[in-house]
Design a protein around this motif. Structure first.
Motif, PDB file in Angstrom:
ATOM      1  N   GLY A  82       7.608 -26.274 -98.010  1.00  0.00           N
ATOM      2  CA  GLY A  82       8.300 -27.258 -98.526  1.00  0.00           C
ATOM      3  C   GLY A  82       9.520 -27.566 -97.648  1.00  0.00           C
ATOM      4  O   GLY A  82       9.299 -27.929 -96.633  1.00  0.00           O
ATOM      5  N   GLU A  83      10.834 -27.469 -98.388  1.00  0.00           N
ATOM      6  CA  GLU A  83      11.932 -27.804 -97.448  1.00  0.00           C
ATOM      7  C   GLU A  83      12.537 -26.732 -97.119  1.00  0.00           C
ATOM      8  O   GLU A  83      13.408 -26.362 -96.240  1.00  0.00           O
ATOM      9  CB  GLU A  83      12.914 -28.724 -98.441  1.00  0.00           C
ATOM     10  CG  GLU A  83      12.752 -30.114 -98.854  1.00  0.00           C
ATOM     11  CD  GLU A  83      12.450 -30.875 -97.734  1.00  0.00           C
ATOM     12  OE1 GLU A  83      12.987 -30.764 -96.744  1.00  0.00           O
ATOM     13  OE2 GLU A  83      11.490 -31.605 -97.683  1.00  0.00           O
ATOM     14  N   ALA A  84      12.021 -25.395 -97.484  1.00  0.00           N
ATOM     15  CA  ALA A  84      12.616 -23.982 -96.955  1.00  0.00           C
ATOM     16  C   ALA A  84      11.663 -23.561 -95.818  1.00  0.00           C
ATOM     17  O   ALA A  84      10.610 -24.147 -95.403  1.00  0.00           O
ATOM     18  CB  ALA A  84      12.444 -23.268 -97.915  1.00  0.00           C
ATOM     19  N   ARG A  85      12.652 -22.692 -95.011  1.00  0.00           N
ATOM     20  CA  ARG A  85      11.771 -21.850 -93.707  1.00  0.00           C
ATOM     21  C   ARG A  85      11.948 -20.588 -94.108  1.00  0.00           C
ATOM     22  O   ARG A  85      13.337 -20.061 -94.245  1.00  0.00           O
ATOM     23  CB  ARG A  85      12.670 -22.318 -92.643  1.00  0.00           C
ATOM     24  CG  ARG A  85      12.316 -23.785 -91.978  1.00  0.00           C
ATOM     25  CD  ARG A  85      12.969 -23.885 -90.552  1.00  0.00           C
ATOM     26  NE  ARG A  85      12.743 -25.182 -89.823  1.00  0.00           N
ATOM     27  CZ  ARG A  85      13.330 -26.111 -89.978  1.00  0.00           C
ATOM     28  NH1 ARG A  85      14.385 -26.288 -90.782  1.00  0.00           N
ATOM     29  NH2 ARG A  85      12.937 -27.185 -89.315  1.00  0.00           N
ATOM     30  N   ILE A  86      10.974 -19.949 -94.156  1.00  0.00           N
ATOM     31  CA  ILE A  86      10.835 -18.341 -94.848  1.00  0.00           C
ATOM     32  C   ILE A  86      10.449 -17.556 -93.490  1.00  0.00           C
ATOM     33  O   ILE A  86       9.452 -17.866 -92.703  1.00  0.00           O
ATOM     34  CB  ILE A  86       9.792 -18.380 -95.745  1.00  0.00           C
ATOM     35  CG1 ILE A  86      10.359 -19.208 -97.122  1.00  0.00           C
ATOM     36  CG2 ILE A  86       9.952 -17.042 -96.172  1.00  0.00           C
ATOM     37  CD1 ILE A  86       9.302 -19.048 -98.269  1.00  0.00           C
ATOM     38  N   LEU A  87      11.402 -16.498 -93.074  1.00  0.00           N
ATOM     39  CA  LEU A  87      11.084 -15.567 -92.102  1.00  0.00           C
ATOM     40  C   LEU A  87       9.847 -14.674 -92.479  1.00  0.00           C
ATOM     41  O   LEU A  87       9.666 -14.108 -93.436  1.00  0.00           O
ATOM     42  CB  LEU A  87      12.220 -14.857 -91.987  1.00  0.00           C
ATOM     43  CG  LEU A  87      12.068 -13.561 -90.808  1.00  0.00           C
ATOM     44  CD1 LEU A  87      11.736 -14.340 -89.538  1.00  0.00           C
ATOM     45  CD2 LEU A  87      13.454 -12.946 -90.668  1.00  0.00           C
ATOM     46  N   GLN A  88       9.034 -14.323 -91.353  1.00  0.00           N
ATOM     47  CA  GLN A  88       7.605 -13.740 -91.964  1.00  0.00           C
ATOM     48  C   GLN A  88       7.785 -12.404 -91.468  1.00  0.00           C
ATOM     49  O   GLN A  88       8.266 -11.953 -90.432  1.00  0.00           O
ATOM     50  CB  GLN A  88       6.397 -14.413 -90.824  1.00  0.00           C
ATOM     51  CG  GLN A  88       5.972 -15.836 -91.260  1.00  0.00           C
ATOM     52  CD  GLN A  88       5.846 -16.068 -92.656  1.00  0.00           C
ATOM     53  OE1 GLN A  88       4.791 -15.475 -93.204  1.00  0.00           O
ATOM     54  NE2 GLN A  88       6.615 -16.813 -93.407  1.00  0.00           N
ATOM     55  N   MET A  89       7.550 -11.596 -92.575  1.00  0.00           N
ATOM     56  CA  MET A  89       8.126 -10.125 -92.406  1.00  0.00           C
ATOM     57  C   MET A  89       7.281  -9.373 -91.414  1.00  0.00           C
ATOM     58  O   MET A  89       7.790  -8.668 -90.558  1.00  0.00           O
ATOM     59  CB  MET A  89       8.168  -9.489 -93.779  1.00  0.00           C
ATOM     60  CG  MET A  89       8.599  -7.770 -93.841  1.00  0.00           C
ATOM     61  SD  MET A  89       8.574  -7.150 -95.586  1.00  0.00           S
ATOM     62  CE  MET A  89       9.975  -7.860 -96.284  1.00  0.00           C
ATOM     63  N   GLU A  90       6.043  -9.579 -91.704  1.00  0.00           N
ATOM     64  CA  GLU A  90       5.108  -8.694 -90.573  1.00  0.00           C
ATOM     65  C   GLU A  90       5.210  -9.129 -89.076  1.00  0.00           C
ATOM     66  O   GLU A  90       5.468  -8.059 -88.075  1.00  0.00           O
ATOM     67  CB  GLU A  90       3.575  -8.718 -91.080  1.00  0.00           C
ATOM     68  CG  GLU A  90       2.812  -7.772 -90.238  1.00  0.00           C
ATOM     69  CD  GLU A  90       2.969  -6.495 -90.618  1.00  0.00           C
ATOM     70  OE1 GLU A  90       3.175  -5.534 -89.598  1.00  0.00           O
ATOM     71  OE2 GLU A  90       3.362  -5.892 -91.681  1.00  0.00           O
ATOM     72  N   ALA A  91       5.488 -10.318 -88.945  1.00  0.00           N
ATOM     73  CA  ALA A  91       5.786 -10.729 -87.411  1.00  0.00           C
ATOM     74  C   ALA A  91       6.971 -10.191 -87.014  1.00  0.00           C
ATOM     75  O   ALA A  91       7.373  -9.774 -85.932  1.00  0.00           O
ATOM     76  CB  ALA A  91       5.872 -12.172 -87.306  1.00  0.00           C
ATOM     77  N   ALA A  92       7.979 -10.070 -87.778  1.00  0.00           N
ATOM     78  CA  ALA A  92       9.378  -9.784 -87.626  1.00  0.00           C
ATOM     79  C   ALA A  92       9.305  -8.230 -87.346  1.00  0.00           C
ATOM     80  O   ALA A  92       9.884  -7.758 -86.138  1.00  0.00           O
ATOM     81  CB  ALA A  92      10.433  -9.987 -88.661  1.00  0.00           C
ATOM     82  N   ARG A  93       8.640  -7.397 -87.869  1.00  0.00           N
ATOM     83  CA  ARG A  93       8.601  -6.076 -87.674  1.00  0.00           C
ATOM     84  C   ARG A  93       7.756  -5.646 -86.536  1.00  0.00           C
ATOM     85  O   ARG A  93       8.269  -4.760 -85.736  1.00  0.00           O
ATOM     86  CB  ARG A  93       7.708  -5.338 -88.918  1.00  0.00           C
ATOM     87  CG  ARG A  93       7.543  -3.926 -88.924  1.00  0.00           C
ATOM     88  CD  ARG A  93       6.591  -3.247 -89.840  1.00  0.00           C
ATOM     89  NE  ARG A  93       7.365  -3.253 -91.141  1.00  0.00           N
ATOM     90  CZ  ARG A  93       6.661  -4.242 -92.241  1.00  0.00           C
ATOM     91  NH1 ARG A  93       5.758  -4.903 -91.948  1.00  0.00           N
ATOM     92  NH2 ARG A  93       7.240  -4.253 -93.518  1.00  0.00           N
TER      93      ARG A  93
END
Length: 284
Positions: A10-21
């Protein structure tokens, strides 16, 4: 491609946990072996489009208070909690969220990291021409939360920033005898480093950018709960240091506070603090 991946929902941007790890694991060994203290310099840390939105909604400094003393000059500080920008507030929420904490713990090896919802000292920073921040080690206790400060995250927002403008982050050795690394504050570049009593850093030379330019950054700090309780720590305020051969000035107010905390018997401490308050009253 940016290191951290934000999925648009939607209008939000959510940081992807597995990709960050996964991204953090690839950098962990270099982080922990870095000189003069554990740190990482990461280009293209966050998607440029998202950072451009932050710049578009960067707060107006007109009429705002700023730091103007020997140790930090012409520096503005904006708390996300006081801003009306949905983009900026949402980004800080994600950078304080579980996926970011997982990224930082994997990168640094520091478990059980906690964010600061009050953004004490953090948020958006802006320094004008002639401004600087002397080399220092940061305060180590968040008294509002009774937590120990462990990490700094800086993300720079300066497009087309030539070296002659200055403002490079300097990392100094633990004995304050030499600058080990200088990091220009280029757009999209992040610096993560472990904070300790001798993790000395700053951008001590006055900026020489054009009058219409300024040095801008995102700053967040992360904490842990000491296993033996917060009172087991020797509490320190920000400690400014003098570079060899420079005209830097120590913060004598902070130095005297440290002397009182370290050496004054508990029964005499209230009297010592009252004397300190008179000596360093803002009206003097």
């Amino acid at each position: 491609m940016a290191l951290l991946r934000f999925e648009r929902v939607g209008e939000a941007r959510i940081l992807q946990m597995e990709a960050a790890r996964t991204a953090a694991a690839a950098l962990a060994d270099a982080y922990r072996a870095a000189d003069p203290f554990p740190h990482a310099v990461i280009d293209d840390f966050i998607d440029a489009e998202l950072l451009d939105e932050v710049l578009e909604e960067f707060p107006d400094r007109t009429g705002q208070r700023y730091f103007d003393r020997a140790q930090e000059r012409y520096k503005f500080q904006f708390s996300p909690n006081e801003l009306r920008s949905p983009c900026i507030r949402a980004l800080f929420q994600e950078l304080n969220g579980a996926a970011m904490l997982q990224f930082l713990s994997t990168l640094t090896g520091i478990p059980k990291l906690l964010p600061d919802p009050y953004f004490a000292g953090g948020g958006l920073h802006e320094t004008l021409r002639g401004g600087h921040l002397s080399v220092h080690a940061d305060f180590n206790v968040h008294r509002q939360l009774n937590l120990q400060r462990r990490l700094n995250l800086l993300v720079y927002l300066n497009r087309d920033w030539p070296d002659e403008y200055g403002g490079a982050l300097e990392l100094w050795d633990r004995t304050m005898t030499r600058c080990v690394k200088k990091v220009p504050p280029l757009f999209g570049r992040a610096v993560v480093f472990t904070t300790d009593s001798d993790s000395f850093h700053g951008h001590p030379e006055p900026l020489t950018c054009a009058d219409h330019r300024s040095r801008r950054s995102i700053a967040l700090y992360y904490y842990t709960a000491p296993e033996d309780g917060i009172n087991s720590l020797l509490e320190r305020n920000t400690v400014f240091k003098e570079r060899p051969g420079s005209h830097d000035r120590r913060d004598r107010e902070v130095a005297s506070l440290h002397f009182i905390n370290d050496w004054t018997p508990p029964r005499l401490r209230p009297l010592a603090m009252r004397i300190h308050g008179r000596l360093f009253s803002r009206g003097s």
